[in-house]
Design a protein around this motif. Structure first.
Motif, PDB file in Angstrom:
ATOM      1  N   ALA A 285       0.849  -1.193   0.000  1.00  0.00           N
ATOM      2  CA  ALA A 285       0.000   0.000   0.000  1.00  0.00           C
ATOM      3  C   ALA A 285       0.881   1.237   0.000  1.00  0.00           C
ATOM      4  N   ALA A 286       0.313   2.357  -0.384  1.00  0.00           N
ATOM      5  CA  ALA A 286       0.995   3.650  -0.347  1.00  0.00           C
ATOM      6  C   ALA A 286      -0.067   4.729  -0.288  1.00  0.00           C
ATOM      7  N   VAL A 287       0.308   5.882   0.262  1.00  0.00           N
ATOM      8  CA  VAL A 287      -0.628   7.003   0.352  1.00  0.00           C
ATOM      9  C   VAL A 287       0.155   8.300   0.246  1.00  0.00           C
ATOM     10  N   MET A 360      -3.774   7.243   6.547  1.00  0.00           N
ATOM     11  CA  MET A 360      -3.304   5.878   6.806  1.00  0.00           C
ATOM     12  C   MET A 360      -4.173   4.869   6.055  1.00  0.00           C
ATOM     13  N   PRO A 361      -3.584   4.078   5.148  1.00  0.00           N
ATOM     14  CA  PRO A 361      -4.354   3.024   4.482  1.00  0.00           C
ATOM     15  C   PRO A 361      -4.682   1.886   5.460  1.00  0.00           C
ATOM     16  N   ASN A 380     -10.170  -5.366  14.146  1.00  0.00           N
ATOM     17  CA  ASN A 380     -10.447  -5.568  12.732  1.00  0.00           C
ATOM     18  C   ASN A 380      -9.949  -4.371  11.921  1.00  0.00           C
ATOM     19  N   ASP A 381      -9.742  -4.627  10.645  1.00  0.00           N
ATOM     20  CA  ASP A 381      -9.426  -3.564   9.679  1.00  0.00           C
ATOM     21  C   ASP A 381      -8.208  -2.739  10.099  1.00  0.00           C
ATOM     22  N   GLY A 382      -7.155  -3.430  10.502  1.00  0.00           N
ATOM     23  CA  GLY A 382      -5.929  -2.741  10.885  1.00  0.00           C
ATOM     24  C   GLY A 382      -5.232  -2.104   9.697  1.00  0.00           C
ATOM     25  N   PRO A 383      -4.219  -1.301   9.947  1.00  0.00           N
ATOM     26  CA  PRO A 383      -3.532  -0.583   8.867  1.00  0.00           C
ATOM     27  C   PRO A 383      -2.619  -1.490   8.061  1.00  0.00           C
ATOM     28  N   TYR A 384      -2.390  -1.095   6.816  1.00  0.00           N
ATOM     29  CA  TYR A 384      -1.309  -1.683   6.038  1.00  0.00           C
ATOM     30  C   TYR A 384       0.012  -1.299   6.700  1.00  0.00           C
ATOM     31  N   THR A 385       0.970  -2.225   6.702  1.00  0.00           N
ATOM     32  CA  THR A 385       2.248  -1.953   7.364  1.00  0.00           C
ATOM     33  C   THR A 385       3.413  -2.330   6.459  1.00  0.00           C
ATOM     34  N   ASP A 386       4.583  -1.785   6.790  1.00  0.00           N
ATOM     35  CA  ASP A 386       5.844  -2.209   6.201  1.00  0.00           C
ATOM     36  C   ASP A 386       6.817  -2.448   7.344  1.00  0.00           C
TER      37      ASP A 386
END
Length: 739
Positions: A285-287, A360-361, A380-386
């Motif tokens: 993901a990216a924003v 935050m995606p 639920n529906d936690g953030p995308y992470t790196d």
């Protein structure tokens, strides 16, 4: 490190065929320059000055270093192999480092390039040998004794010919989320920018390949420069970093918006200075969200990539204090997998003051297409992470009323004659602007596909009420006379500093709150003193006049009378030319009393009086048509320093008509001299100090001394009505009865 242009098949490629503007970039890259045999092998003898400094005592390349001085700068040629004799190696181990102080090659530690086969590092204790590859050159920064820190000097690298180009750029292969890339190093000898192109550049997409550009860079070198991509990557690609000049000195990147005519690339040996790198996407993901102004109820997200679908949540700055749930201000709708651009997120809790927000995606972990992160207390529906945690981007949102602006730019003239001064008006335009924020009023003309600035000014909101027009001096006359556009742009949205002659950038053009376009004319008007040998009757020729008005427009020259004190009578005429266009000489003024019951324009006329010739538009007529005085609107005449001058385009003259032998003088006012103004016997127009008229009309003061024009300013604003299209006599507020 001082990094000069390098030719190498691995790092440095120079794109062929580039001049200073947009030319054919070509489909490929140029061949690597041949290396010079003279510098294939270079030997150096290095000594120590006690424990204080290094000293070069001998070198087979005269450019390597200054001999006999402490800690000289060393110059390495890329592609050359060096053997350095270190006379004091046992007490003074030699080490080459990068800009972070990490060892690249070392006699006492493990350097990162010692295992590189192309570098081929050999340490024989008393001497070391190695080849300077382009990768090594990109990182070499200093040399040092690992025991004595005072023994340290800097390193520069050049190509094998030793020619210093005006710029250099290096970029390594890397992984990114696609919203930015890092350029390892850049040197710009005259300042400028680094632009990132995608691989379509190699297929000739000169402008379309631009993905992002750095901020303006001052003269010198920069390391680890992050360049945000206006058009983020969604998949891996070969990107090309290109050094660009600031050719118009406005510190704004105008290469694309100018069609390649401004801010062209630096070139070396006829080729653009570039480097390329393989860039891969390493996140799911990216924003991207930019600083913006908002009324507080919503924000705009510029870009989001959600490989598995989901949402984009807006947090306030309390997230930075650890409040993951309470910081949520709003969430987007559900998005399927893919990318989204320029979308609005409505805020459940409005912002009331300027605030840093974090986009935050989030995933849709339970697959119900409903954002449940807060209600499930983050289950639920936690953030995308790196690897660094949640993927985010932040922006400053300035809360305030939305920008409201309007621009009215009527047809007008400048650099044209006026009876208020000896010279023509200085070039300038008048624009009625209303704005609720500080704004730049920028006047432009088109030059091909470019918008070139003719003039500009910055005004506070209190100066932009729309009632009193602002004056903009025209300092670049490349589009004058002709069509111009006036723009209102909030100063907070300007992409850089601008001056007349600059080209408007795409970013600034996109920030225009309102604009209007008008034709700006230039005129000439010559009205000389003349004498008739008999009284002037209706239908006779009163005088002749020379005139011109640029543009595809028709006009008349109407002649106004003056009152008892020499002031212009705005709503009384004694005649007009037929309808004219372009340049005209000797046009006849045909006598016609308008209005027929005027106080100062009686016919027949004899004697001597002062008259005012004034250009009026004839908008619905053809050249050669007969005209009635006063039926067309006045053409405003703008002075770049003082604004609109009274009366528009004007000139004055004394006209004399000989009296009938022994008869009444036939004058319009019954004065002793038979003239219109009742003045003295010598025909002087006379006048009063305050410029008023006895008839209650808009007395403009003496024509001969117009420094203090009294009611002339009132006439200008009533007659010219600069807030709107030029007024006609029917709607200009100057009723005949009032005059």
């Amino acid at each position: 490190m001082s990094q000069d242009p390098v030719d190498s098949p691995q790092r440095r490629r120079l794109l062929a065929g580039l001049g200073t503007g947009v030319v054919a970039y070509g489909a490929g890259v140029s061949a690597t320059a041949a290396q010079s045999d003279e510098f294939d092998e270079i030997s150096v003898r290095l000594n120590n000055i006690a424990t204080n400094a290094w000293e070069v005592t001998e070198a087979s390349d005269d450019e390597f270093a200054e001999t006999g001085v402490g800690n000289p700068e060393l110059t390495f040629r890329v592609g050359s192999r060096y053997t350095i004799q270190n006379n004091g190696w046992s007490a003074h181990p030699l080490e080459f480092r990068d800009s972070d102080g990490d060892p690249l090659l070392s006699q006492s530690a493990q350097g990162s390039y010692e295992g590189d086969s192309e570098t081929n590092w050999v340490d024989n204790e008393t001497s070391v040998s190695f080849t300077v590859t382009s990768e090594l050159a990109a990182e070499l920064s200093s040399y040092i004794c690992t025991v004595h820190s005072s023994m340290e000097g800097t390193i520069r690298t050049i190509d094998q010919t030793g020619t210093d180009g005006p710029a250099d750029v290096t970029m390594s292969d890397q992984s990114t989320d696609g919203t930015s890339v890092v350029v390892d190093s850049v040197r710009l000898d005259e300042g400028g920018f680094v632009t990132i192109h995608d691989s379509s550049l190699t297929n000739g997409a000169t402008l379309e390949s631009v993905r992002g550009t750095s901020e303006y860079l001052e003269v010198g070198s920069v390391q680890d420069l992050e360049v945000e991509l206006d058009d983020p990557l969604t998949s891996g690609d070969t990107l090309i970093a290109m050094a660009h000049r600031d050719s118009n000195d406005n510190e704004t990147y105008d290469f694309v918006s100018s069609g390649g005519n401004a801010d062209g690339p630096y070139s070396f040996d006829g080729n653009a200075v570039i480097d390329d790198a393989d860039v891969q996407i390493n996140t799911s993901a990216a924003v991207k969200i930019d600083d913006q102004q908002s009324d507080g109820t919503s924000v705009t997200v510029d870009f989001a990539r959600l490989d598995d679908g989901g949402f984009v949540t807006i947090h306030d700055s309390t997230l930075l204090d650890g409040d993951a749930l309470g910081s949520v201000r709003g969430t987007s709708q559900y998005f399927d997998s893919g990318t989204q651009e320029e979308f609005t997120v409505e805020l459940d809790e409005a912002l009331t003051e300027t605030e840093t927000v974090i986009a935050m995606p989030h995933r849709d972990t339970n697959g119900n297409q409903t954002y449940d992160f807060v209600s499930s207390e983050a289950n639920n529906d936690g953030p995308y992470t790196d690897d660094d945690g949640a993927i985010t981007d932040s922006a400053e949102v300035q809360v305030g009323d939305a920008v409201e602006a309007s621009v009215t730019f009527p047809r007008q003239a400048t650099a044209s004659p006026t009876f208020t001064q000896d010279e023509a008006t200085s070039p300038g335009v008048s624009v009625a602007v209303s704005s609720n924020v500080e704004s730049a009023v920028v006047v432009t003309y088109e030059d091909g596909e470019n918008l070139v600035i003719a003039g500009l000014g910055v005004f506070g909101a209190d100066e932009l009420g729309g009632e009193n027009p602002v004056t903009i001096a025209v300092e670049d006359a490349g589009g004058f006379p002709g069509s111009h556009t006036a723009h209102a742009i909030p100063t907070s949205d300007l992409s850089g500093e601008y001056a007349p002659g600059d080209t408007v950038s795409m970013d600034t053009a996109g920030a225009v709150a309102d604009n209007d376009t008008a034709v700006v004319h230039q005129a000439t008007l010559t009205f000389e003193d003349q004498t008739s040998d008999s009284p002037v009757e209706s239908g006779d020729t009163v005088a002749t006049v020379d005139s011109s008005l640029t543009g595809d427009v028709t006009y008349t020259v109407d002649v106004h009378v003056t009152d008892d004190e020499g002031g212009l009578v705005a709503a009384e005429w004694i005649g007009s030319t037929n309808v004219l266009s372009g340049d005209n000489e000797g046009s006849e003024i045909i006598a016609e009393r308008t209005p027929s019951d005027g106080e100062f324009n009686e016919l027949p006329f004899s004697g001597t009086d002062t008259f005012v010739a004034m250009i009026h538009l004839a908008t619905d007529a053809s050249a050669g048509d007969a005209a009635t005085p006063g039926t067309g609107p006045v053409v405003p005449n703008i002075d770049g320093e003082s604004g609109a001058v009274p009366g528009g385009i004007t000139a004055t003259a004394e006209l004399t008509a000989e009296m009938d032998d022994g008869g009444d003088d036939g004058g319009m006012d019954g004065g002793d001299d038979g003239g219109m103004d009742g003045g003295s016997d010598d025909g002087d127009s006379g006048g009063s100090d305050d410029g008023s008229s006895d008839d209650g009309g808009p007395g403009f003061g003496p024509i001969a001394g117009v420094a203090g024009l009294g009611g002339l300013a009132t006439y200008a604003y009533r007659k010219l009505n600069l807030d709107s299209e030029p007024a006609t006599p029917e709607d200009d507020g100057l009723d005949e009865d009032d005059e």
